[in-house]
Scaffold this active site. Structure first.
Site, PDB file in Angstrom:
ATOM      1  N   GLY A  94     111.973  16.795  85.091  1.00 29.69           N
ATOM      2  CA  GLY A  94     112.009  16.514  86.523  1.00 29.69           C
ATOM      3  C   GLY A  94     110.786  16.994  87.271  1.00 29.69           C
ATOM      4  O   GLY A  94     109.914  17.678  86.725  1.00 29.69           O
ATOM      5  N   LEU A 108     105.307  16.932  85.772  1.00 31.81           N
ATOM      6  CA  LEU A 108     106.649  16.788  85.230  1.00 31.81           C
ATOM      7  C   LEU A 108     107.006  18.056  84.478  1.00 31.81           C
ATOM      8  O   LEU A 108     106.293  18.461  83.559  1.00 31.81           O
ATOM      9  CB  LEU A 108     106.707  15.590  84.277  1.00 31.81           C
ATOM     10  CG  LEU A 108     108.019  15.391  83.512  1.00 31.81           C
ATOM     11  CD1 LEU A 108     109.165  15.059  84.464  1.00 31.81           C
ATOM     12  CD2 LEU A 108     107.862  14.301  82.458  1.00 31.81           C
ATOM     13  N   HIS A 109     108.104  18.695  84.876  1.00 33.75           N
ATOM     14  CA  HIS A 109     108.617  19.849  84.145  1.00 33.75           C
ATOM     15  C   HIS A 109     109.456  19.335  82.986  1.00 33.75           C
ATOM     16  O   HIS A 109     110.351  18.500  83.179  1.00 33.75           O
ATOM     17  CB  HIS A 109     109.482  20.725  85.051  1.00 33.75           C
ATOM     18  CG  HIS A 109     108.708  21.484  86.074  1.00 33.75           C
ATOM     19  ND1 HIS A 109     108.297  22.781  85.876  1.00 33.75           N
ATOM     20  CD2 HIS A 109     108.261  21.116  87.294  1.00 33.75           C
ATOM     21  CE1 HIS A 109     107.632  23.185  86.943  1.00 33.75           C
ATOM     22  NE2 HIS A 109     107.588  22.190  87.818  1.00 33.75           N
ATOM     23  N   CYS A 110     109.171  19.829  81.804  1.00 34.13           N
ATOM     24  CA  CYS A 110     109.893  19.446  80.585  1.00 34.13           C
ATOM     25  C   CYS A 110     110.484  20.720  80.017  1.00 34.13           C
ATOM     26  O   CYS A 110     109.743  21.612  79.588  1.00 34.13           O
ATOM     27  CB  CYS A 110     108.936  18.811  79.578  1.00 34.13           C
ATOM     28  SG  CYS A 110     107.983  17.432  80.254  1.00 34.13           S
TER      29      CYS A 110
END
Length: 158
Positions: A94, A108-110
């Site tokens: 997200g 984008l944070h993964c």
């Protein structure tokens, strides 16, 4: 799509994307680079950023180029987490949205869960909950899933 940064305040993520820092890259291609978050909040916590400077999710538009970029960012993040954290049974992908993002460069944070329990993380979570409650009054959410962003910018095909 892209926004300019001020020459007096260089964007740290632009520097990372250009290879101007010592940050080890987990992935690099002509569109995106990926690296570990400096303050991970999960077992694995990676950031995928576009090489081109795009300030925030609000700068994405409903067009094929932006949809393809977000899809590529998500694919890179999924590939990295499947490779580096295959034992994790839960992944999150997200974006933060203004005013709740710390760096004004789309990222984008993964995350491969579980989250990392830390006392300073707990303090941060309490503060974020307070901010989140205030933001809910204004209809803001801190974290938007990659799927939600893709839905917002998808081009309708008739």
């Amino acid at each position: 799509m892209a926004g300019a940064t001020s020459p007096s305040q260089p964007c740290i993520f632009c520097q990372i994307a250009r290879g101007s820092t010592s940050t080890p890259l987990l992935h690099a291609d002509d569109k995106v680079v990926a690296f570990q978050d400096i303050k991970p909040s999960a077992f694995r916590h990676y950031l995928v950023i576009p090489v081109e400077h795009i300030p925030t999710v609000r700068d994405l538009q409903r067009r094929n180029e932006d949809y393809a970029l977000v899809s590529h960012m998500l694919n890179v993040g999924q590939t990295l987490l499947r490779r580096d954290a295959p034992q994790s049974n839960q992944y999150r992908f997200g974006f933060h949205q203004p005013p709740l993002n710390s760096v004004h460069h789309l990222h984008l944070h993964c995350l491969a869960l579980p989250f990392i329990p830390r006392s300073h993380c707990l303090r941060l979570m309490v503060n974020l909950c307070l901010v989140h409650k205030r933001c809910k009054v204004y209809g803001l959410r801190r974290f938007l899933s990659a799927s939600e962003i893709r839905s917002r910018i998808s081009v309708l095909v008739t």
